[in-house]
Design an enzyme around this catalytic site. Structure first.
Site, short mmCIF file in Angstrom:
data_model
loop_
_atom_site.label_atom_id
_atom_site.label_comp_id
_atom_site.label_asym_id
_atom_site.label_seq_id
_atom_site.Cartn_x
_atom_site.Cartn_y
_atom_site.Cartn_z
N PHE A 537 0.87 -1.18 0.00
CA PHE A 537 0.00 0.00 0.00
C PHE A 537 0.91 1.23 0.00
O PHE A 537 1.12 1.84 1.06
CB PHE A 537 -0.91 0.01 1.23
CG PHE A 537 -1.98 -1.04 1.20
CD1 PHE A 537 -3.19 -0.82 0.53
CD2 PHE A 537 -1.80 -2.26 1.83
CE1 PHE A 537 -4.17 -1.80 0.50
CE2 PHE A 537 -2.78 -3.23 1.81
CZ PHE A 537 -3.98 -3.00 1.14
N PHE A 542 2.82 1.22 3.87
CA PHE A 542 3.05 -0.10 4.48
C PHE A 542 2.76 -1.22 3.48
O PHE A 542 2.12 -1.00 2.45
CB PHE A 542 2.22 -0.27 5.76
CG PHE A 542 0.76 -0.56 5.55
CD1 PHE A 542 0.29 -1.87 5.42
CD2 PHE A 542 -0.16 0.48 5.48
CE1 PHE A 542 -1.06 -2.13 5.22
CE2 PHE A 542 -1.51 0.23 5.29
CZ PHE A 542 -1.97 -1.08 5.15
N GLU A 544 1.25 -5.21 3.43
CA GLU A 544 0.55 -6.24 4.20
C GLU A 544 1.07 -7.62 3.79
O GLU A 544 1.08 -7.94 2.59
CB GLU A 544 -0.96 -6.15 3.90
CG GLU A 544 -1.76 -7.27 4.54
CD GLU A 544 -3.18 -7.40 3.98
OE1 GLU A 544 -3.49 -6.73 2.96
OE2 GLU A 544 -3.96 -8.17 4.55
N ILE A 545 1.49 -8.39 4.77
CA ILE A 545 1.90 -9.76 4.46
C ILE A 545 0.68 -10.65 4.61
O ILE A 545 0.02 -10.64 5.65
CB ILE A 545 3.02 -10.22 5.41
CG1 ILE A 545 4.27 -9.41 5.14
CG2 ILE A 545 3.30 -11.71 5.24
CD1 ILE A 545 5.40 -9.68 6.08
N VAL A 546 0.40 -11.40 3.55
CA VAL A 546 -0.83 -12.18 3.56
C VAL A 546 -0.55 -13.63 3.90
O VAL A 546 -1.15 -14.19 4.81
CB VAL A 546 -1.54 -12.06 2.18
CG1 VAL A 546 -2.89 -12.74 2.23
CG2 VAL A 546 -1.71 -10.60 1.79
N CYS A 548 2.76 -16.58 4.31
CA CYS A 548 4.20 -16.79 4.35
C CYS A 548 4.42 -18.26 4.69
O CYS A 548 3.89 -18.75 5.69
CB CYS A 548 4.78 -15.88 5.43
SG CYS A 548 6.43 -16.31 5.92
N LEU A 580 2.99 -5.02 7.94
CA LEU A 580 1.92 -5.41 8.87
C LEU A 580 1.43 -6.80 8.49
O LEU A 580 1.43 -7.15 7.29
CB LEU A 580 0.74 -4.44 8.77
CG LEU A 580 0.90 -3.06 9.40
CD1 LEU A 580 -0.31 -2.20 9.04
CD2 LEU A 580 1.05 -3.14 10.92
N ILE A 611 -6.06 -3.11 5.23
CA ILE A 611 -5.55 -4.45 5.48
C ILE A 611 -6.73 -5.40 5.76
O ILE A 611 -7.75 -4.99 6.30
CB ILE A 611 -4.57 -4.41 6.67
CG1 ILE A 611 -3.87 -5.73 6.87
CG2 ILE A 611 -5.22 -3.94 7.94
CD1 ILE A 611 -2.75 -5.66 7.90
N TYR A 614 -8.43 -10.41 10.39
CA TYR A 614 -8.82 -11.79 10.73
C TYR A 614 -9.13 -11.84 12.21
O TYR A 614 -8.34 -11.35 13.03
CB TYR A 614 -7.69 -12.76 10.40
CG TYR A 614 -7.28 -12.76 8.95
CD1 TYR A 614 -7.85 -13.67 8.05
CD2 TYR A 614 -6.33 -11.87 8.47
CE1 TYR A 614 -7.47 -13.66 6.71
CE2 TYR A 614 -5.96 -11.86 7.15
CZ TYR A 614 -6.52 -12.76 6.27
OH TYR A 614 -6.15 -12.75 4.95
N1 COA Z 1 6.77 -20.42 16.00
C1 COA Z 1 7.90 -20.00 16.58
N2 COA Z 1 9.08 -19.97 15.95
C2 COA Z 1 9.12 -20.40 14.69
C3 COA Z 1 7.99 -20.86 14.02
C4 COA Z 1 6.77 -20.85 14.73
N3 COA Z 1 5.66 -21.24 14.19
N4 COA Z 1 8.37 -21.22 12.77
C5 COA Z 1 9.68 -21.01 12.67
N5 COA Z 1 10.11 -20.51 13.83
C6 COA Z 1 11.43 -20.10 14.17
C7 COA Z 1 12.52 -21.06 13.80
O1 COA Z 1 12.70 -22.03 14.79
C8 COA Z 1 13.69 -20.16 13.69
O2 COA Z 1 14.15 -19.78 14.96
P1 COA Z 1 15.68 -19.86 15.36
O3 COA Z 1 16.41 -19.19 14.26
O4 COA Z 1 15.76 -19.17 16.66
O5 COA Z 1 15.96 -21.32 15.43
C9 COA Z 1 13.09 -18.91 13.07
O6 COA Z 1 11.72 -18.92 13.40
C10 COA Z 1 13.20 -18.84 11.56
O7 COA Z 1 13.55 -20.05 11.03
P2 COA Z 1 13.78 -20.21 9.51
O8 COA Z 1 14.49 -21.49 9.26
O9 COA Z 1 14.37 -19.00 8.94
O10 COA Z 1 12.29 -20.31 8.99
P3 COA Z 1 11.59 -21.43 8.14
O11 COA Z 1 12.32 -21.62 6.86
O12 COA Z 1 11.38 -22.62 8.98
O13 COA Z 1 10.21 -20.73 7.82
C11 COA Z 1 7.92 -20.49 8.44
C12 COA Z 1 9.37 -20.28 8.83
C13 COA Z 1 7.02 -19.92 9.53
C14 COA Z 1 7.63 -19.72 7.16
C15 COA Z 1 7.70 -21.98 8.25
O14 COA Z 1 7.94 -22.61 9.47
C16 COA Z 1 6.31 -22.34 7.80
O15 COA Z 1 6.05 -22.39 6.60
N6 COA Z 1 5.37 -22.57 8.72
C17 COA Z 1 4.02 -22.91 8.40
C18 COA Z 1 3.25 -21.76 7.82
C19 COA Z 1 3.11 -20.61 8.80
O16 COA Z 1 2.81 -20.79 9.96
N7 COA Z 1 3.33 -19.38 8.27
C20 COA Z 1 3.31 -18.18 9.06
C21 COA Z 1 2.02 -17.46 9.00
S1 COA Z 1 1.46 -17.04 7.43
#
Ligand code: COA
Length: 811
Positions: A537, A542, A544-546, A548, A580, A611, A614
């Protein structure tokens, strides 16, 4: 702010012809220090390098440059001498080590007095000292230097040359005040050479910086305050004008206090005398004696000094501008033409008691400072490259890096943006950096910092090898979308769908293929293995992350972090400063690790309605700093931490000396001054200088209830003032759409009232900070000719009066 076209007017009548040497004369100089002999007969080519303070500001920059060069050349010549000759030179300033002997320097036998140890003469080490109370050999004057390293030897020799030059200057200068300072510095260096310690200036002069804000900072503020409304080109010109002024000041040769006696009031004269002495000791002499630490005039002095020298100095600068006009290239002439206007504006601010530029709390916004820095970086190379406009030098060291240099600081350079902090000498940091990079190549760092500390490094290595790639992709209705993009979008849609099972698949497809949304895709072997779907936006500042997600088998390898860092850099490049997202409870931990917080610093009107909200998720915010490259950030921090550890280790080695415990308490002394504890200064302790206050205001420790009552009364009065209306409640984005683009920390009287009720103002400083923020924000956002701006000034004065009445103000 330094750098840029420079006009310098400093007359430094260092007598270039006197930068040679004569052994006998140096010895006489040395004796002069120890008091065992005084007058030196000019002999041979002489050693003097009069630093010429207090002399008239005749345009003698060339002479000064030549003299500085000659000093450096002489030093280099001495550093290149064979070791026996160097030792002979050192012996002349070294105490005899024979037991009970008090001789402080080996003296050349009568028959060789005319011979110069810096040329071909090298006395035998068993030759006897001419000093009748010594008569010991030269060797006994250097016995303690047996294991001296060549760099320490050169350091000592450099200090000796500085000392000799000072001695000659002292003899030539006529002004008594200046003479005394030279003598003091000469003795200091003499002592340092004798004891092999570094020269540190202590005493009643205090430590730099001497006033806040410093002149550089105030001048930068002036550029912002007066000229920020101009076009970028005009603003650039005014910045150049300001730099030229600072450069001139930094090379200005201040008149001695005796010549100023007639035109200063009694109080100004005594202030001037102190500042003149400080200038000699910290700025002027060290320019020629690099054994002393040098500070830039404009970074250590403030309004007091500038006020006392301004009139004469600005006249000189104007004259100089006129006389140098034709030497300026056409495109830089505007600097000359704008100079009188700038000088007039600065003069007005110097005279005004309530000028914001001299307010220590006044600070141009970061964006402005960063812009200035960038400009400075853009301008500097051309200047360093010998632009025709460079009539002088922006840095004293421009005669070439000192051929031999003691650790020397210019620690206050950054005080244009923040109050000065004592920094480490550059060469110390460089040494630590070198050592860290060397230790990396020998894998030492891996022992100290195991490789798995940062997964980010592994991911970056993969990226470098192109084993993984990052692409921002999105659908379009107006342009053809290539097949590759479509395939990646389909793949990403699947990744999101698997990793976010709570999300309806249709909803994911809808957003991934929506033309307003984009996805940062992580591609491995041409397959998307992770991504961040986002919607920028730009008008609201900002993104918005939808969604990830990273595919299951690739999680916890650092991809999620690197993806987010790429998104941050991508956003910053497009002027976005905020991210955000609504995170569900599983994702909060991940987002926290990426710098997100539940504390939303953006005003709700900025994002509400834009945004997607939810119900069961938590809104999280991450503020982006425009000067941070996030994909490099972890590596930078890691490297810095290694350098810090190395510096600590180096310091640790330096201060390992164990001193005998204090016995004075056993002997009945109740207390001793902290500074007299041996070793404390060596480890960096400095006495704290507290600003003197005439009457102490209600302090932080005061009864909180009493404070709260006083604040309530001030707030009430301020609210009722006729000029308070713009500040009564928060500015809304609906009223002023771009307000929050510019104002990061909004504040208003209503919010202050709420904070007061909640007991936030536990200290006077907190209350004052919020109130100051209101006025700063207003003056920052509005131009000086607006009603709002005037209201801020007027209400601020009223507020300060109220604070004073209640004894809450300490200025
Ligand atoms: N809760 C807490 N910490 C989390 C986490 C969670 N759900 N997911 C990852 N982390 C932590 C990791 O342990 C790591 O911490 P550290 O570096 O202290 O060990 C850090 O976040 C990032 O790790 P990284 O390897 O860079 O991330 P990733 O490649 O595992 O990707 C996500 C992270 C969240 C994108 C991935 O775990 C995922 O796809 N999760 C399911 C989808 C999701 O929940 N998306 C987020 C909301 S849209």
């Amino acid at each position: 702010m330094s750098g840029g076209p420079s006009i310098t007017l400093k007359s430094q009548p260092i007598d270039g012809n006197n930068t040679g040497n004569a052994a006998a004369q140096q010895q006489a100089a040395a004796n002069g220090a120890s008091g065992s002999g005084s007058s030196s007969t000019p002999n041979g080519s002489g050693t003097g390098a009069g630093t010429g303070a207090g002399a008239s500001n005749a345009p003698a920059e060339g002479t000064r440059q030549n003299s500085l060069q000659r000093i450096q050349q002489r030093k280099q010549k001495v550093f290149n001498l064979p070791v026996p000759q160097k030792l002979a030179k050192l012996s002349m300033y070294s105490a005899c080590q024979a037991e009970g002997c008090r001789c402080t320097g080996w003296k050349t036998p009568q028959e060789n007095r005319h011979r110069d140890v810096e040329s071909s003469y090298c006395p035998e080490f068993n030759e006897e000292c001419r000093n009748s109370s010594c008569r010991h050999s030269l060797r006994s004057h250097i016995a303690h230097l047996d294991n001296i390293s060549s760099s320490s030897m050169d350091e000592l020799l450099g200090a000796i040359i500085d000392m000799e030059n000072l001695f000659m200057s002292m003899q030539r200068v006529e002004d008594e005040d200046t003479k005394k300072v030279y003598l003091y510095l000469f003795r200091l260096l003499r002592q340092c050479v004798l004891t092999r310690q570094q020269a540190v200036i202590r005493g009643p002069l205090g430590d730099p910086p001497f006033e806040s804000p410093c002149i550089t900072k105030a001048v930068l503020s002036l550029v912002f305050y007066k000229y920020n409304h101009l076009s970028p080109t005009e603003l650039q010109t005014m910045t150049e004008v300001a730099k030229t002024f600072l450069n001139f000041l930094n090379h200005y040769n201040f008149e001695s206090p005796s010549t100023r006696r007639g035109d200063l009031t009694h109080e100004d004269a005594s202030n001037y005398k102190i500042n003149y002495t400080r200038w000699l000791v910290f700025c002027h002499v060290p320019a020629f004696c690099n054994s002393l630490r040098q500070f830039e005039t404009s970074l250590v002095f403030g309004r007091t000094l500038l006020r006392t020298v301004y009139q004469y100095m600005s006249q000189q600068l104007k004259k100089k501008c006129i006389s140098e006009r034709d030497r300026f290239p056409e495109d830089k002439r505007s600097i000359i033409t704008q100079m009188p206007k700038f000088l007039e504006a600065l003069r007005a601010e110097l005279l005004k008691d309530d000028s914001p530029i001299w307010d220590p709390n006044y600070r141009p916004p970061n964006s402005f400072v960063i812009q200035q820095r960038k400009r400075h970086q853009e301008v500097t190379p051309s200047v360093a490259g010998g632009s025709a406009v460079s009539l002088g030098t922006s840095k004293r060291s421009s005669v070439g890096e000192p051929l031999h240099k003691r650790p020397k600081k210019e620690p206050l350079e950054r005080s244009t943006t923040s109050e000065s902090v004592d920094d480490l000498p550059t060469d110390v940091v460089m040494r630590a950096m070198k050592s860290v990079s060397e230790s990396k190549t020998t894998n030492k760092s891996e022992i100290l910092f195991p490789v798995n500390v940062s997964r980010d490094e592994n991911v970056k290595a993969e990226e470098q090898k192109r084993a993984i790639e990052f692409h921002v992709v999105g659908n379009s209705l107006t342009k053809p979308v290539d097949k590759q993009t479509v395939l990646w979008l389909l793949g990403l849609q699947l990744v999101f769908a698997y990793q976010l099972p709570e999300m309806p698949r249709e909803y994911i497809s809808q957003l991934v293929f929506d033309t307003k949304h984009k996805t940062l895709a992580l591609i491995k072997e041409n397959q998307p293995i992770g991504g961040i779907c986002f919607r920028p936006f730009p008008s609201q500042g900002f993104t918005e992350i939808v969604f990830c997600a990273v595919t299951m088998s690739e999680q916890v390898k650092g991809y999620g972090t690197h993806l987010m860092n790429h998104l941050k850099d991508y956003s910053i490049q497009r002027g976005i400063k905020h991210l955000l997202t609504f995170a569900d409870c599983d994702a909060i931990g991940y987002f926290k690790k990426q710098g997100f917080s539940k504390d939303i610093k953006l005003a709700r009107p900025v994002y509400a309605g834009y945004i997607k909200e939810y119900d069961s998720a938590t809104l999280m915010h991450c503020e982006l700093h425009p000067s941070i490259v996030n994909t490099q950030f972890i590596a930078v921090i890691r490297n810095q931490s290694e350098i810090l550890k190395e510096l600590i280790a180096q310091r640790h080695n330096e201060v390992q000396k164990v001193r005998p415990g204090l016995t004075c308490f056993k002997e009945g002394l109740p207390s001793i001054p902290v500074e007299s504890i041996p070793g404390l200064r060596e480890i960096g302790w400095k006495p704290q200088v507290r600003p003197a206050r005439s009457s102490r205001p209600l302090e932080e420790s005061s009864d909180p209830e009493k404070l709260a009552t006083s604040f309530a009364s001030v707030l009430q009065s301020v609210r009722q003032h006729t000029t308070a209306w713009p500040f009564l409640r928060p500015v809304t984005a609906a009223e002023v759409p771009d307000y929050y683009d510019h104002i990061k920390y909004p504040m208003d009287l209503k919010t202050m009232g709420e904070r007061l009720k909640k007991g936030y103002y536990q200290t006077r400083r907190l209350f004052m900070a919020d109130m100051a923020r209101i006025f700063l924000n207003c003056r920052f956002y509005n131009s000086p000719d607006t009603e709002y701006y005037r209201c801020a000034n007027s209400l601020e004065r009223y507020y300060q009066t109220k604070m004073r009445e209640l004894g809450l103000w300490d200025k």
